[in-house]
Scaffold this motif. Structure first.
Motif, PDB file in Angstrom:
ATOM      1  N   ALA A  24       1.082  -1.122  -0.021  1.00 26.14           N
ATOM      2  CA  ALA A  24      -0.284   0.493   0.154  1.00 26.14           C
ATOM      3  C   ALA A  24       0.917   1.353  -0.049  1.00 26.14           C
ATOM      4  O   ALA A  24       1.357   1.808   0.534  1.00 26.14           O
ATOM      5  N   LYS A  28      -5.159   4.580   1.941  1.00 24.22           N
ATOM      6  CA  LYS A  28      -6.227   4.448   1.031  1.00 24.22           C
ATOM      7  C   LYS A  28      -6.139   3.786  -0.558  1.00 24.22           C
ATOM      8  O   LYS A  28      -7.281   4.047  -1.375  1.00 24.22           O
ATOM      9  N   ARG A  30      -5.787   1.729  -4.121  1.00 26.48           N
ATOM     10  CA  ARG A  30      -6.177   0.354  -4.268  1.00 26.48           C
ATOM     11  C   ARG A  30      -6.029  -0.013  -5.677  1.00 26.48           C
ATOM     12  O   ARG A  30      -6.409   2.042  -6.753  1.00 26.48           O
ATOM     13  N   LEU A  32      -3.560  -2.651  -4.272  1.00 30.64           N
ATOM     14  CA  LEU A  32      -2.511  -2.912  -3.672  1.00 30.64           C
ATOM     15  C   LEU A  32      -1.291  -2.927  -5.076  1.00 30.64           C
ATOM     16  O   LEU A  32      -1.705  -3.461  -6.188  1.00 30.64           O
ATOM     17  N   TRP A  61      -9.019  -5.169   4.562  1.00 32.29           N
ATOM     18  CA  TRP A  61      -9.450  -5.143   4.283  1.00 32.29           C
ATOM     19  C   TRP A  61     -10.162  -3.250   4.583  1.00 32.29           C
ATOM     20  O   TRP A  61     -10.139  -2.261   4.052  1.00 32.29           O
ATOM     21  N   GLN A  64      -6.956  -0.899   4.481  1.00 34.01           N
ATOM     22  CA  GLN A  64      -7.038  -0.237   3.033  1.00 34.01           C
ATOM     23  C   GLN A  64      -8.236   0.803   2.907  1.00 34.01           C
ATOM     24  O   GLN A  64      -7.063   1.970   2.535  1.00 34.01           O
ATOM     25  N   ASP A  67      -7.907   3.538   6.560  1.00 35.42           N
ATOM     26  CA  ASP A  67      -6.120   3.444   7.061  1.00 35.42           C
ATOM     27  C   ASP A  67      -6.216   4.142   9.075  1.00 35.42           C
ATOM     28  O   ASP A  67      -6.466   4.637   9.698  1.00 35.42           O
ATOM     29  N   GLN A 335      -5.345  -7.993  -3.632  1.00 33.72           N
ATOM     30  CA  GLN A 335      -6.593  -7.314  -3.754  1.00 33.72           C
ATOM     31  C   GLN A 335      -7.171  -8.055  -4.115  1.00 33.72           C
ATOM     32  O   GLN A 335      -8.531  -7.607  -3.780  1.00 33.72           O
TER      33      GLN A 335
END
Length: 372
Positions: A24, A28, A30, A32, A61, A64, A67, A335
């Motif tokens: 990451a 936040k 996406r 990965l 998740w 992701q 945080d 992911q």
């Protein structure tokens, strides 16, 4: 002498594994990003594991998307790994290179990318590692780590349920534990651990998962969809002494339901929950929020992971549950695993396999360079 020194140094460096991670790069982000990662030698009290399989938990998740813990980026997420030890720190005597293991990575609490699960070589505290019998595939054993730690945190720590430590031949405790969400990953582990502590377990689940929960050791199951489920559980607890309730999955309303049940029952009126403690609980009932990482700062973590779990896996006292649902291979599939977990699973755990292959079994890394 200089030539020998350089040759030894070059040989040592060549034998160190190449690491790759699903990063990451920022909060936040996406998807990965799969890219090279440094290999970190294990510090005092730690081991390095070549990761073969990883499992996905809701916290992954959530991290992701939100945080939640304010990590430093770039970061490596993940908690559950199964693989092979490739290096141990100087002070680690009860584990060695070449062992098949499962482990609970502590990247979120350590705030250190080298401790995250979603990479080929992960650093893990030795007290969060258990040997995996050869009769259990790594893709199956990997479902356990965070579930075991979270279940143990609520069941055994002081000021929580404080059950007796589990054993292979427990004495009957004469107490009943209510586990809300027995077919979840945490609930599956909590049922097995509570039974191994001599407790009777009453649990909730969807009716289709009743047999699954009974096979894990639950004495009675109740459908949480039933509008009368609280009254049914209260009736089932008549004449019994409760040791408390474990809220393993569900909304704050489930925590409140547990509290209302305990308010009408005899015994220890405490609800431990994987979520925050909600308002509106009966005044007679205490509630405490669980953090899995706290067991490694007291006697619970070392006992569960180093004393109990290796033998319990050998004897079948603890079985890996729920079943793995393999959604892909290699780090590029992590992911997808996060997305599948977020979409929801029932009596299953999302697994990504073949992160790397065990290639160091016959040539373990030295703990320190030969020239030291």
């Amino acid at each position: 002498m200089a030539t020998n020194h350089q040759g030894t140094m070059d040989n040592y460096l060549l034998r160190r594994p190449k690491n790759v991670a699903a990063w990451a790069l920022k909060a936040k982000q996406r998807p990965l990003t799969v890219s090279n990662a440094p290999y970190t030698a294990p510090p005092k009290g730690h081991v390095a594991i070549q990761v073969i399989d990883v499992a996905i938990n809701p916290i992954d998740w959530i991290m992701q998307e939100s945080d939640l813990f304010g990590l430093q980026y770039p970061a490596i997420f993940g908690c559950d790994v199964a693989g092979e030890i490739i290096e141990v720190a100087d002070d680690v005597r009860d584990l060695h290179a070449g062992q098949r293991v499962i482990a609970h990575c502590n990247g979120y609490s350590a705030r250190d990318a080298s401790h995250g699960a979603f990479q080929k070589c992960a650093i893990v505290p030795k007290n969060a590692v258990a040997e995996l019998p050869y009769g259990i595939a790594t893709s199956i054993g990997v479902v356990l780590p965070l579930g075991i730690s979270t279940a143990a945190a609520g069941l055994y720590q002081k000021t929580f349920l404080e059950l007796p430590f589990p054993s292979e031949q427990p004495e009957a405790l004469g107490r009943t534990v209510l586990i809300w969400g027995g077919s979840s990953s945490v609930g599956s582990c909590a049922i097995q651990l509570a039974v191994a502590s001599g407790a009777e377990v009453i649990t909730t689940a969807s009716s289709r998962n009743f047999d699954y929960c009974r096979k894990l050791g639950a004495a009675q199951c109740f459908d949480y969809h039933d509008k009368n489920v609280e009254d049914s559980i209260i009736a089932a607890l008549k004449g019994k002494t409760v040791a408390g309730a474990y809220h393993a999955v569900g909304s704050e309303d489930a925590t409140r339901a547990c509290a209302r049940i305990l308010d009408q029952s005899q015994g220890k009126a405490i609800v431990v929950t994987v979520r925050g403690v909600p308002k509106g609980l009966p005044s007679s009932v205490r509630a405490k929020s669980i953090s899995s990482s706290t067991i490694f700062s007291n006697e619970v973590g070392p006992y569960i992971w180093r004393t109990f779990l290796p033998r319990a896996l050998q004897t079948g006292t603890i079985v890996p549950a729920p079943d793995p649902k393999i959604v892909g291979e290699e780090l590029r599939s992590v992911q997808l695993g996060l997305d599948k977990q977020k979409a929801g699973v029932s009596a299953a755990k999302i697994v990504v396999s073949n992160i790397s292959q065990a290639g160091y079994r016959h040539r373990p890394l030295q703990t320190t360079p030969a020239w030291h």
